[in-house]
Design a protein around this motif. Structure first.
Motif, PDB file in Angstrom:
ATOM      1  N   PRO A  99     -12.170 -37.866   3.783  1.00  0.00           N
ATOM      2  CA  PRO A  99     -11.121 -36.840   3.735  1.00  0.00           C
ATOM      3  C   PRO A  99     -11.155 -35.959   2.489  1.00  0.00           C
ATOM      4  O   PRO A  99     -11.067 -34.731   2.597  1.00  0.00           O
ATOM      5  N   LYS A 100     -11.288 -36.564   1.316  1.00  0.00           N
ATOM      6  CA  LYS A 100     -11.230 -35.747   0.099  1.00  0.00           C
ATOM      7  C   LYS A 100     -12.388 -34.758   0.040  1.00  0.00           C
ATOM      8  O   LYS A 100     -12.200 -33.594  -0.293  1.00  0.00           O
ATOM      9  N   ALA A 101     -13.571 -35.185   0.407  1.00  0.00           N
ATOM     10  CA  ALA A 101     -14.736 -34.292   0.399  1.00  0.00           C
ATOM     11  C   ALA A 101     -14.617 -33.224   1.478  1.00  0.00           C
ATOM     12  O   ALA A 101     -14.964 -32.059   1.244  1.00  0.00           O
ATOM     13  N   GLN A 102     -14.104 -33.596   2.641  1.00  0.00           N
ATOM     14  CA  GLN A 102     -13.974 -32.644   3.745  1.00  0.00           C
ATOM     15  C   GLN A 102     -12.938 -31.565   3.425  1.00  0.00           C
ATOM     16  O   GLN A 102     -13.140 -30.407   3.779  1.00  0.00           O
ATOM     17  N   ILE A 103     -11.844 -31.942   2.778  1.00  0.00           N
ATOM     18  CA  ILE A 103     -10.816 -30.959   2.419  1.00  0.00           C
ATOM     19  C   ILE A 103     -11.387 -29.926   1.455  1.00  0.00           C
ATOM     20  O   ILE A 103     -11.231 -28.723   1.640  1.00  0.00           O
ATOM     21  N   VAL A 104     -12.063 -30.395   0.426  1.00  0.00           N
ATOM     22  CA  VAL A 104     -12.654 -29.483  -0.561  1.00  0.00           C
ATOM     23  C   VAL A 104     -13.734 -28.616   0.085  1.00  0.00           C
ATOM     24  O   VAL A 104     -13.783 -27.398  -0.135  1.00  0.00           O
ATOM     25  N   ALA A 105     -14.578 -29.210   0.901  1.00  0.00           N
ATOM     26  CA  ALA A 105     -15.653 -28.459   1.566  1.00  0.00           C
ATOM     27  C   ALA A 105     -15.074 -27.390   2.491  1.00  0.00           C
ATOM     28  O   ALA A 105     -15.556 -26.248   2.509  1.00  0.00           O
ATOM     29  N   TYR A 106     -14.053 -27.739   3.242  1.00  0.00           N
ATOM     30  CA  TYR A 106     -13.448 -26.759   4.144  1.00  0.00           C
ATOM     31  C   TYR A 106     -12.829 -25.605   3.353  1.00  0.00           C
ATOM     32  O   TYR A 106     -12.974 -24.442   3.731  1.00  0.00           O
ATOM     33  N   ALA A 107     -12.161 -25.925   2.262  1.00  0.00           N
ATOM     34  CA  ALA A 107     -11.566 -24.879   1.423  1.00  0.00           C
ATOM     35  C   ALA A 107     -12.640 -23.937   0.873  1.00  0.00           C
ATOM     36  O   ALA A 107     -12.431 -22.722   0.815  1.00  0.00           O
ATOM     37  N   GLU A 108     -13.774 -24.493   0.490  1.00  0.00           N
ATOM     38  CA  GLU A 108     -14.875 -23.660  -0.003  1.00  0.00           C
ATOM     39  C   GLU A 108     -15.439 -22.783   1.107  1.00  0.00           C
ATOM     40  O   GLU A 108     -15.637 -21.584   0.923  1.00  0.00           O
ATOM     41  N   GLU A 109     -15.718 -23.386   2.268  1.00  0.00           N
ATOM     42  CA  GLU A 109     -16.320 -22.655   3.390  1.00  0.00           C
ATOM     43  C   GLU A 109     -15.443 -21.511   3.877  1.00  0.00           C
ATOM     44  O   GLU A 109     -15.937 -20.424   4.171  1.00  0.00           O
ATOM     45  N   GLU A 110     -14.154 -21.753   3.967  1.00  0.00           N
ATOM     46  CA  GLU A 110     -13.230 -20.761   4.526  1.00  0.00           C
ATOM     47  C   GLU A 110     -12.599 -19.862   3.467  1.00  0.00           C
ATOM     48  O   GLU A 110     -11.776 -19.023   3.794  1.00  0.00           O
ATOM     49  N   LYS A 111     -12.975 -20.073   2.205  1.00  0.00           N
ATOM     50  CA  LYS A 111     -12.421 -19.281   1.100  1.00  0.00           C
ATOM     51  C   LYS A 111     -10.881 -19.322   1.107  1.00  0.00           C
ATOM     52  O   LYS A 111     -10.199 -18.298   1.043  1.00  0.00           O
ATOM     53  N   ILE A 112     -10.374 -20.547   1.155  1.00  0.00           N
ATOM     54  CA  ILE A 112      -8.938 -20.795   1.170  1.00  0.00           C
ATOM     55  C   ILE A 112      -8.347 -20.402  -0.186  1.00  0.00           C
ATOM     56  O   ILE A 112      -8.953 -20.632  -1.232  1.00  0.00           O
ATOM     57  N   ASP A 113      -7.151 -19.815  -0.169  1.00  0.00           N
ATOM     58  CA  ASP A 113      -6.467 -19.389  -1.395  1.00  0.00           C
ATOM     59  C   ASP A 113      -5.573 -20.480  -1.982  1.00  0.00           C
ATOM     60  O   ASP A 113      -5.345 -20.513  -3.189  1.00  0.00           O
ATOM     61  N   LEU A 114      -5.014 -21.337  -1.117  1.00  0.00           N
ATOM     62  CA  LEU A 114      -4.063 -22.346  -1.562  1.00  0.00           C
ATOM     63  C   LEU A 114      -4.133 -23.550  -0.625  1.00  0.00           C
ATOM     64  O   LEU A 114      -4.154 -23.385   0.592  1.00  0.00           O
ATOM     65  N   ILE A 115      -4.169 -24.748  -1.206  1.00  0.00           N
ATOM     66  CA  ILE A 115      -4.121 -25.990  -0.437  1.00  0.00           C
ATOM     67  C   ILE A 115      -2.782 -26.658  -0.723  1.00  0.00           C
ATOM     68  O   ILE A 115      -2.373 -26.770  -1.882  1.00  0.00           O
ATOM     69  N   LEU A 116      -2.115 -27.120   0.313  1.00  0.00           N
ATOM     70  CA  LEU A 116      -0.909 -27.932   0.166  1.00  0.00           C
ATOM     71  C   LEU A 116      -1.191 -29.299   0.747  1.00  0.00           C
ATOM     72  O   LEU A 116      -1.834 -29.414   1.799  1.00  0.00           O
ATOM     73  N   MET A 117      -0.699 -30.331   0.064  1.00  0.00           N
ATOM     74  CA  MET A 117      -0.861 -31.694   0.565  1.00  0.00           C
ATOM     75  C   MET A 117       0.159 -32.603  -0.085  1.00  0.00           C
ATOM     76  O   MET A 117       0.737 -32.264  -1.123  1.00  0.00           O
ATOM     77  N   GLY A 118       0.392 -33.744   0.547  1.00  0.00           N
ATOM     78  CA  GLY A 118       1.331 -34.714   0.010  1.00  0.00           C
ATOM     79  C   GLY A 118       0.755 -35.423  -1.198  1.00  0.00           C
ATOM     80  O   GLY A 118      -0.466 -35.499  -1.374  1.00  0.00           O
TER      81      GLY A 118
END
Length: 141
Positions: free
Chosen positions: A91-110
């Motif tokens: 999960p931790k690697a996939q979240i970061v990888a997805y944010a990089e691939e999609e050029k996400i501006d902000l991640i929210l999580m618990g």
């Protein structure tokens, strides 16, 4: 701080904190007239069983993840544009990888998730994402 966020990722699991992060993400998405990405990653990183058992476990994890995402999608107001992603792996690697691939501006999580050890401290996944994400991370309690 960025003037506005256009691509917002909320990483979820079945925890109450993830549900709160989702609710916050909906509000942030609305305020910024942004697109919301809902990501759930089933942790299949440490599966070490027989291949047929692994396949069964992955299918069950996908089914559970689909139920979580489905319940969240039902809560989305009509004015929020979104994309749901169900994945498996680390999960931790996939979240970061997805944010990089999609050029996400902000991640929210618990702050913590559903894992046994992650409830004792700031979640290991959350800590990893905070330290490795290519964008700002909002941790919701």
């Amino acid at each position: 701080m960025k003037e506005s966020y256009k691509k917002i990722l909320v990483a979820v699991d079945s925890s109450e904190q993830a549900r709160r992060a989702f609710q916050e993400a909906v509000e942030v998405t609305r305020r910024n007239d942004a697109h919301l990405y809902i990501l759930i990653v089933s942790d299949t990183n440490h599966l070490g069983a027989e291949p047929y058992a692994v396949d069964h476990i992955v299918k069950q994890a996908y089914k559970a993840a689909s139920a979580v995402v489905g319940s969240l999608e039902e809560l989305l107001p009509d004015d929020i544009s979104f994309t749901s992603i169900i994945d498996d792996g680390n999960p931790k690697a996939q979240i970061v990888a997805y944010a990089e691939e999609e050029k996400i501006d902000l991640i929210l999580m618990g702050a913590t998730g559903t894992g046994t050890f992650s409830r004792l401290l700031l979640g290991w996944t959350t800590a990893y994402v905070v330290n490795n994400a290519p964008c700002n991370v909002m941790v919701v309690r």
